[in-house]
Design a protein around this motif. Structure first.
Motif, PDB file in Angstrom:
ATOM      1  N   SER A 208       3.076  -5.371   7.075  1.00  0.00           N
ATOM      2  CA  SER A 208       1.747  -5.562   5.921  1.00  0.00           C
ATOM      3  C   SER A 208       1.877  -4.376   5.109  1.00  0.00           C
ATOM      4  O   SER A 208       1.927  -4.159   3.958  1.00  0.00           O
ATOM      5  CB  SER A 208       0.989  -6.358   6.367  1.00  0.00           C
ATOM      6  N   LYS A 209       1.656  -2.973   5.639  1.00  0.00           N
ATOM      7  CA  LYS A 209       1.602  -2.032   4.762  1.00  0.00           C
ATOM      8  C   LYS A 209       3.228  -2.045   3.853  1.00  0.00           C
ATOM      9  O   LYS A 209       3.215  -1.501   3.279  1.00  0.00           O
ATOM     10  CB  LYS A 209       1.887  -0.581   6.426  1.00  0.00           C
ATOM     11  N   LEU A 211       4.869  -3.936   3.023  1.00  0.00           N
ATOM     12  CA  LEU A 211       5.301  -5.305   1.724  1.00  0.00           C
ATOM     13  C   LEU A 211       4.236  -4.549   0.917  1.00  0.00           C
ATOM     14  O   LEU A 211       4.617  -4.337  -0.373  1.00  0.00           O
ATOM     15  CB  LEU A 211       5.189  -6.721   2.468  1.00  0.00           C
ATOM     16  N   ALA A 212       3.078  -4.057   1.237  1.00  0.00           N
ATOM     17  CA  ALA A 212       2.019  -3.720  -0.185  1.00  0.00           C
ATOM     18  C   ALA A 212       2.512  -2.818  -0.381  1.00  0.00           C
ATOM     19  O   ALA A 212       1.818  -2.225  -1.400  1.00  0.00           O
ATOM     20  CB  ALA A 212       0.848  -3.129   0.795  1.00  0.00           C
ATOM     21  N   ALA A 213       3.275  -1.542  -0.057  1.00  0.00           N
ATOM     22  CA  ALA A 213       3.818  -0.386  -0.863  1.00  0.00           C
ATOM     23  C   ALA A 213       4.750  -0.320  -1.747  1.00  0.00           C
ATOM     24  O   ALA A 213       5.333  -0.339  -2.914  1.00  0.00           O
ATOM     25  CB  ALA A 213       4.118   0.804   0.358  1.00  0.00           C
ATOM     26  N   GLY A 215       6.192  -4.372  -2.598  1.00  0.00           N
ATOM     27  CA  GLY A 215       6.248  -5.992  -2.735  1.00  0.00           C
ATOM     28  C   GLY A 215       6.791  -5.364  -4.142  1.00  0.00           C
ATOM     29  O   GLY A 215       7.346  -6.639  -4.812  1.00  0.00           O
ATOM     30  N   CYS A 228       5.978   3.387  -2.378  1.00  0.00           N
ATOM     31  CA  CYS A 228       6.975   3.055  -1.578  1.00  0.00           C
ATOM     32  C   CYS A 228       7.758   3.718  -1.124  1.00  0.00           C
ATOM     33  O   CYS A 228       8.634   3.763   0.102  1.00  0.00           O
ATOM     34  CB  CYS A 228       8.315   1.849  -2.638  1.00  0.00           C
TER      35      CYS A 228
END
Length: 466
Positions: A208-209, A211-213, A215, A228
């Motif tokens: 999740s971390k 993809l948050a950075a 995505g 990213c």
């Protein structure tokens, strides 16, 4: 001045004629366009029936001599496939690669256009190879959805890379794209990465971390804030430490660890791609590659003995020094198109080399060297063609063929190393260097589809007449 460079006829004389014939066009734009295209076709017919027709090599194609005293280089018809030809013909593929090519169909077509036969060698560093790498990363990432593996074994990698080449070539890409971009089957494997199973991967990193950075990536902000990139580096470092207990005080061990981290970054990018749709994956991966390419100078600097001889210490003859500088820079102009930020880095690198060789005076200012002088030149007027720091993909349409946008005659002075500071970096600069082209300023050549099957001897920039 920003122009769209297109594949086209060696028609510089017609270009110059119509560039200064706007009164004619003001009478009737349609008649002007008709007359221009008629001249194009007449020139085409004359060139095709020259008795000494022949194809030119890459060096001649990039920097031809188009002086009035020399006949323009002839050309021959080349029936190349359209870059947008769908790869629905399964006979092209070996049948031994299980990658889902249709799922990344738009990326494949974009890659074929970015790596089009004529432009691939001169756009390799900035446009073609980053797009090819993004496509391969996405293809392997997508395959992990059913294989649950983030890499291919070497045998499978060979078959898949061969299929990719065949598909891209069928769409108009350069036949030597693998060599141009230095892509090997090993690049599709796990290399020294210790974890390639998706489940094991997700048990070590924080999905999740990540993809948050990554995505969604802003191509301008990311290069400065590195949100990213930092997330990818952190995940790669975590993964690389699995099963690695070497003494990092050893130079060899440090190098081995650095190589493992780089290999892990490739796997992390594949995982990110597998969790995005093809369009988003392409934007993220290309955004990251832009940050990378703009940090370095891709040019190879030849021997500078003659420049040092004429420009070192106290310059006795400004004319001799500048002649030597012009001759040296002309060698750099034969290599490739580069971005404006790459040109900034190239100017800095060359300046440092000259200073170390005892050239203390600012020869850039003395000899009027600009950033555009470090990139490939277009046409007999020697327009330096600099790509924006966020280079546009090449495009294909029935009107203008394959083309790309670049800046011409943006006379930003090359900075001598003593003048370069943090303020001129890509993140905090006082120089006006565009990141992306403005759509309203993009201009295109005028060609119809009857002219697309020809491979021509030079790059020609046509002013838009309408």
């Amino acid at each position: 001045m920003r122009q769209r460079v297109s594949s086209g006829l060696n028609l510089l004389s017609l270009t110059l004629l119509f560039a200064h014939s706007r009164p004619c066009c003001s009478v009737s734009k349609l008649w002007c366009l008709f007359f221009f295209l008629l001249l194009l076709m007449l020139n085409l017919c004359a060139g095709v029936y020259k008795s000494h027709c022949g194809l030119v090599d890459n060096a001649e194609a990039i920097s031809p001599d188009i002086s009035s005293s020399v006949d323009p280089q002839p050309y021959l018809p080349l029936l190349a496939p359209s870059p947008l030809t769908p790869f629905t013909n399964n006979s092209i593929r070996s049948g031994l690669c299980t990658l889902n090519f249709p799922a990344a169909g738009d990326m494949m077509s974009k890659t074929a256009t970015d790596c089009w036969a004529f432009f691939a060698p001169v756009l390799a560093n900035v446009v073609c190879c980053p797009q090819l790498e993004a496509t391969l990363t996405t293809l392997i990432g997508y395959s992990s959805k059913y294989s649950r593996m983030l890499s291919l074994n070497i045998t499978h990698a060979k078959h898949c890379l061969s299929d990719v080449e065949k598909i891209l070539e069928s769409q108009g890409a350069n036949k030597t794209i693998q060599k141009i971009c230095s892509i090997q089957p090993e690049n599709l494997t796990e290399a020294s990465f210790p974890i390639t199973d998706v489940d094991a991967f997700e048990s070590i990193v924080d999905p999740s971390k990540l993809l948050a950075a990554c995505g969604k990536v802003d191509p301008v902000i990311e290069c400065c804030q590195e949100v990213c990139q930092t997330a990818i580096s952190d995940a790669a470092r975590q993964l690389s430490e699995i099963g690695f207990a070497a003494n990092l005080e050893s130079v060899h061990a440090v190098h081995e660890q650095s190589t493992r981290i780089d290999n892990c970054k490739n796997i992390v990018r594949r995982w990110i791609a597998s969790n995005l749709d093809a369009s988003s994956s392409n934007k993220v991966l290309r955004g990251l590659s832009n940050c990378k390419v703009n940090k370095v100078c891709p040019l190879v600097f030849p021997n500078m003995t003659h420049v040092v001889k004429e420009c070192a210490s106290t310059i006795t003859s400004q004319a001799a020094c500048c002649k030597a500088m012009d001759s040296y820079v002309s060698q750099l102009q034969e290599q490739s198109f580069i971005t404006n930020l790459q040109a900034l880095n190239c100017a800095a690198s060359l300046g440092v080399k000259l200073q170390k060789a005892n050239v203390s005076q600012n020869v850039y200012e003395l000899c009027h060297i600009n950033l555009k002088d470090f990139s490939l030149q277009v046409g007999s007027q020697e327009y330096g063609c600099l790509l924006p720091s966020l280079p546009s993909d090449a495009t294909f349409d029935k009107t203008s063929g394959v083309s790309f946008i670049c800046d011409l005659n943006d006379n930003v002075a090359a900075l001598w190393p003593s003048s370069i500071s943090k303020s001129s970096s890509s993140c905090n600069r006082t120089m006006k260097i565009p990141a992306v082209p403005k759509a309203t300023s993009a201009q295109g050549g005028l060609y119809n589809n009857l002219m697309l099957p020809f491979f021509f001897s030079s790059l020609v920039v046509l002013k838009l007449l309408l």
